[in-house]
Write a protein that holds these residues in place. Structure first.
Motif, PDB file in Angstrom:
ATOM      1  N   UNK A   7       0.847  -1.180   0.000  1.00 25.13           N
ATOM      2  CA  UNK A   7       0.000   0.000   0.000  1.00 25.13           C
ATOM      3  C   UNK A   7       0.887   1.237   0.000  1.00 25.13           C
ATOM      4  N   UNK A   8       0.693   2.111  -0.981  1.00 19.48           N
ATOM      5  CA  UNK A   8       1.391   3.395  -1.056  1.00 19.48           C
ATOM      6  C   UNK A   8       0.429   4.469  -0.585  1.00 19.48           C
ATOM      7  N   UNK A   9       0.854   5.294   0.353  1.00 16.21           N
ATOM      8  CA  UNK A   9      -0.047   6.321   0.852  1.00 16.21           C
ATOM      9  C   UNK A   9       0.724   7.574   1.237  1.00 16.21           C
ATOM     10  N   UNK A  10      -0.011   8.649   1.407  1.00 15.98           N
ATOM     11  CA  UNK A  10       0.558   9.916   1.841  1.00 15.98           C
ATOM     12  C   UNK A  10      -0.053  10.287   3.190  1.00 15.98           C
ATOM     13  N   UNK A  11       0.752  10.935   4.012  1.00 17.86           N
ATOM     14  CA  UNK A  11       0.286  11.367   5.321  1.00 17.86           C
ATOM     15  C   UNK A  11       0.076  12.875   5.330  1.00 17.86           C
ATOM     16  N   UNK A  12      -0.787  13.335   6.224  1.00 21.12           N
ATOM     17  CA  UNK A  12      -1.020  14.763   6.369  1.00 21.12           C
ATOM     18  C   UNK A  12      -0.376  15.275   7.649  1.00 21.12           C
ATOM     19  N   UNK A  13       0.045  16.544   7.611  1.00 23.81           N
ATOM     20  CA  UNK A  13       0.610  17.160   8.805  1.00 23.81           C
ATOM     21  C   UNK A  13      -0.494  17.790   9.638  1.00 23.81           C
ATOM     22  N   UNK A  15      -1.454  20.700   9.907  1.00 29.83           N
ATOM     23  CA  UNK A  15      -2.196  21.765   9.219  1.00 29.83           C
ATOM     24  C   UNK A  15      -3.146  21.220   8.163  1.00 29.83           C
ATOM     25  N   UNK A  16      -3.163  19.891   8.009  1.00 29.51           N
ATOM     26  CA  UNK A  16      -4.052  19.283   7.036  1.00 29.51           C
ATOM     27  C   UNK A  16      -3.482  19.172   5.643  1.00 29.51           C
ATOM     28  N   UNK A  17      -2.210  19.579   5.454  1.00 29.86           N
ATOM     29  CA  UNK A  17      -1.568  19.464   4.156  1.00 29.86           C
ATOM     30  C   UNK A  17      -0.792  18.151   4.072  1.00 29.86           C
ATOM     31  N   UNK A  18      -0.612  17.662   2.856  1.00 28.45           N
ATOM     32  CA  UNK A  18       0.161  16.450   2.691  1.00 28.45           C
ATOM     33  C   UNK A  18       1.621  16.697   3.038  1.00 28.45           C
ATOM     34  N   UNK A  19       2.204  15.748   3.785  1.00 28.55           N
ATOM     35  CA  UNK A  19       3.648  15.769   4.008  1.00 28.55           C
ATOM     36  C   UNK A  19       4.357  15.454   2.694  1.00 28.55           C
ATOM     37  N   UNK A  20       5.641  15.791   2.606  1.00 25.69           N
ATOM     38  CA  UNK A  20       6.371  15.492   1.360  1.00 25.69           C
ATOM     39  C   UNK A  20       6.416  13.994   1.068  1.00 25.69           C
TER      40      UNK A  20
END
Length: 334
Positions: A7-13, A15-20
């Motif tokens: 599973x490839x996923x992105x996390x949010x910080x 502030x609700x923005x995606x982390x790099x």
């Protein structure tokens, strides 16, 4: 990619923005859930941590400045040195020599050179169902990378419709500039391009002193095993051959010939095309040679990952760019 056990996923910080960049969740051969975060910033300590922060190299847009402060960080020994010099902080994680293997929670991670910078590293491992996963980082030479089922890669010059994404290194132009002038200066970024400049000089047969700006000098002395005679600007007694950041060229004598090692055309000095990346042709050839079942294009920011993923799909490869990856995890992995 669920059928491949990954599973490839992105996390949010906060502030609700995606982390790099992104994270990879899978099961080890023992069936344990494992998460590797790739070229991303640290997760605050109060939240669940990945099993490893993989740092492919020390350029700022791969976020090692943040990840290097975690004991879960993993990078090459030379990348760790570069991070410490660049950011004046102690590296807290584990290191591995490029070409060796390092174990994380029952997962053996093999490392390969991608020749982007000194110490830059591609990471390779297998999950519980035998899926072969390769994270390339930025790539200059893909010839030594292993075949894989899931490829996680870059697209710095991955837009086939952009003519600036096609180039060949002008080694002869560099050689001529070096050999035709008793005094000459090359503009090159302190980390990566400056070390490449010194390597090229030695390959061209120049054995004299190379004068460098202090950060470039410190990095080159630390990272290159065969750098030869290096000195600070104005320190040597020989004819001046200098390597400084492009914005420092104006500080050198006005009558000294000056060149910038870049493919860009917005500098006031002549440029010599020397890149630390594959161009659009090379990136495409890399994917064709590795022949993955699925490709994830995760770098850089902007439109090029999407352009490259679309190009790969048009060639019959299954590909997705980072802007199309959500932060929702399948229940099978929770």
């Amino acid at each position: 990619m669920v059928d491949l056990g990954i599973m490839i996923f992105r996390q949010k910080n906060s502030r609700g923005s995606f982390k790099p960049h992104l994270s990879v969740k899978f099961r080890s051969e023992e069936g344990e859930l494992v998460t590797f975060s790739v070229d991303t910033t640290r997760t605050p300590a109060k939240y669940p941590q990945p099993d490893a922060y993989l740092i492919t190299h020390a350029h700022s847009d791969h976020n090692g400045k943040s990840a290097m402060l975690s004991e879960r960080a993993i990078c090459s020994d030379k990348t760790a040195h570069a991070l410490e010099i660049r950011h004046d902080k102690s590296y807290k994680g584990r290191t591995v020599e490029v070409g060796a293997t390092i174990e994380v929670n029952g997962v053996n991670i093999s490392t390969y050179s991608n020749f982007h910078t000194v110490g830059s590293t591609a990471f390779y491992w297998e999950n519980d169902v035998g899926t072969r996963i390769l994270v390339t980082g930025d790539v200059k030479d893909a010839s030594g990378l292993p075949d894989c089922d899931v490829l996680i890669t870059e697209a710095n010059y991955g837009d086939p419709g952009d003519t600036t994404c096609y180039f060949d290194d002008d080694i002869q132009g560099f050689r001529s500039a070096l050999q035709d002038n008793t005094c000459v200066a090359f503009g090159a970024y302190a980390f990566g391009k400056a070390q490449r400049a010194v390597e090229l000089m030695r390959d061209c047969g120049y054995n004299g002193a190379v004068e460098m700006e202090e950060k470039s000098l410190q990095l080159t002395r630390s990272l290159l095993d065969d750098a030869g005679d290096l000195a600070s600007i104005g320190e040597s007694c020989s004819d001046q051959v200098c390597v400084v950041p492009p914005w420092d060229l104006d500080k050198l004598p006005s009558d000294m010939p000056k060149y910038v090692m870049t493919g860009r055309a917005d500098y006031r000095y002549p440029s010599i095309q020397i890149s630390d990346h594959l161009d659009a042709r090379g990136l495409t050839q890399m994917v064709e040679d590795l022949n993955p079942e699925f490709t994830v294009v995760y770098h850089p920011a902007g439109h090029r990952p999407g352009k490259f993923a679309s190009h790969l799909n048009s060639l019959g490869f299954n590909a997705i760019s980072i802007d199309r990856i959500s932060n929702v995890l399948s229940n099978e992995f929770i």
